[in-house]
Design a protein around this motif. Structure first.
Motif, mmCIF file in Angstrom:
data_model
loop_
_atom_site.group_PDB
_atom_site.id
_atom_site.type_symbol
_atom_site.label_atom_id
_atom_site.label_comp_id
_atom_site.label_asym_id
_atom_site.label_seq_id
_atom_site.Cartn_x
_atom_site.Cartn_y
_atom_site.Cartn_z
ATOM 1 N N THR A 36 0.838 -1.228 0.055
ATOM 2 C CA THR A 36 0.112 -0.001 0.003
ATOM 3 C C THR A 36 1.000 1.010 -0.010
ATOM 4 O O THR A 36 0.529 2.135 -0.607
ATOM 5 C CB THR A 36 -0.962 0.006 1.275
ATOM 6 N N ARG A 39 2.482 1.654 -3.542
ATOM 7 C CA ARG A 39 1.648 2.329 -4.606
ATOM 8 C C ARG A 39 1.061 3.561 -3.970
ATOM 9 O O ARG A 39 1.173 4.426 -5.227
ATOM 10 C CB ARG A 39 0.185 1.388 -4.322
ATOM 11 N N ASP A 40 1.152 4.020 -2.969
ATOM 12 C CA ASP A 40 0.842 5.392 -2.709
ATOM 13 C C ASP A 40 1.874 6.413 -3.177
ATOM 14 O O ASP A 40 1.737 7.399 -3.602
ATOM 15 C CB ASP A 40 0.329 5.680 -1.358
ATOM 16 N N ASP A 41 3.130 5.751 -2.979
ATOM 17 C CA ASP A 41 4.327 6.706 -3.265
ATOM 18 C C ASP A 41 4.163 6.914 -4.834
ATOM 19 O O ASP A 41 4.771 7.817 -5.304
ATOM 20 C CB ASP A 41 5.532 5.969 -2.746
ATOM 21 N N PHE A 42 4.148 5.469 -5.497
ATOM 22 C CA PHE A 42 4.213 5.750 -6.842
ATOM 23 C C PHE A 42 3.212 6.607 -7.383
ATOM 24 O O PHE A 42 3.403 7.331 -8.284
ATOM 25 C CB PHE A 42 3.912 4.288 -7.590
ATOM 26 N N ASP A 43 1.971 6.777 -6.843
ATOM 27 C CA ASP A 43 1.072 7.747 -7.351
ATOM 28 C C ASP A 43 1.294 8.877 -7.222
ATOM 29 O O ASP A 43 1.074 9.785 -7.980
ATOM 30 C CB ASP A 43 -0.591 7.287 -6.537
ATOM 31 N N GLU A 44 1.982 9.056 -6.237
ATOM 32 C CA GLU A 44 2.533 10.737 -5.844
ATOM 33 C C GLU A 44 3.526 10.865 -6.917
ATOM 34 O O GLU A 44 3.516 12.049 -7.403
ATOM 35 C CB GLU A 44 2.933 10.804 -4.573
ATOM 36 N N ARG A 45 4.631 10.087 -7.004
ATOM 37 C CA ARG A 45 5.634 10.492 -7.958
ATOM 38 C C ARG A 45 5.079 10.510 -9.579
ATOM 39 O O ARG A 45 5.576 11.608 -10.047
ATOM 40 C CB ARG A 45 6.700 9.397 -7.891
ATOM 41 N N PHE A 46 4.096 9.873 -9.912
ATOM 42 C CA PHE A 46 3.406 9.779 -11.168
ATOM 43 C C PHE A 46 2.935 11.127 -11.314
ATOM 44 O O PHE A 46 3.128 11.736 -12.242
ATOM 45 C CB PHE A 46 2.469 8.601 -11.298
ATOM 46 N N SER A 47 1.884 11.604 -10.564
ATOM 47 C CA SER A 47 1.099 12.818 -10.589
ATOM 48 C C SER A 47 2.206 14.077 -10.465
ATOM 49 O O SER A 47 2.305 14.951 -11.262
ATOM 50 C CB SER A 47 0.364 13.125 -9.220
#
Length: 70
Positions: A36, A39-47
């Motif tokens: 989790t 995934r959250d870290d990836f979402d932030e980096r992607f944004s």
């Protein structure tokens, strides 16, 4: 890359919920929490990458993807 220990104090209700979520996925609580967080870290980096790309290209794209014309 090595690993490090992170100790958390959480209440029993949250731990029970985490156990249920992890069990539904056939995972340990530790693996579920790590997945989790990753995934959250990836979402932030992607944004952040999308924002930087839009700044670089000066894109004034609509916020609603349905309004975007490709």
């Amino acid at each position: 890359m090595g690993s490090t220990v992170l100790s958390l104090r959480i209440d029993g209700e949250l731990l029970d919920r985490l156990r249920r979520h992890a069990a539904r996925r056939g995972m340990s609580v530790q693996d579920y929490v790590v997945q989790t967080l990753v995934r959250d870290d990836f979402d932030e980096r992607f944004s952040a990458a999308v924002d930087e790309t839009e700044k670089f290209y000066g894109a004034d794209l609509p916020q609603d993807p349905a309004d975007r014309v490709t």
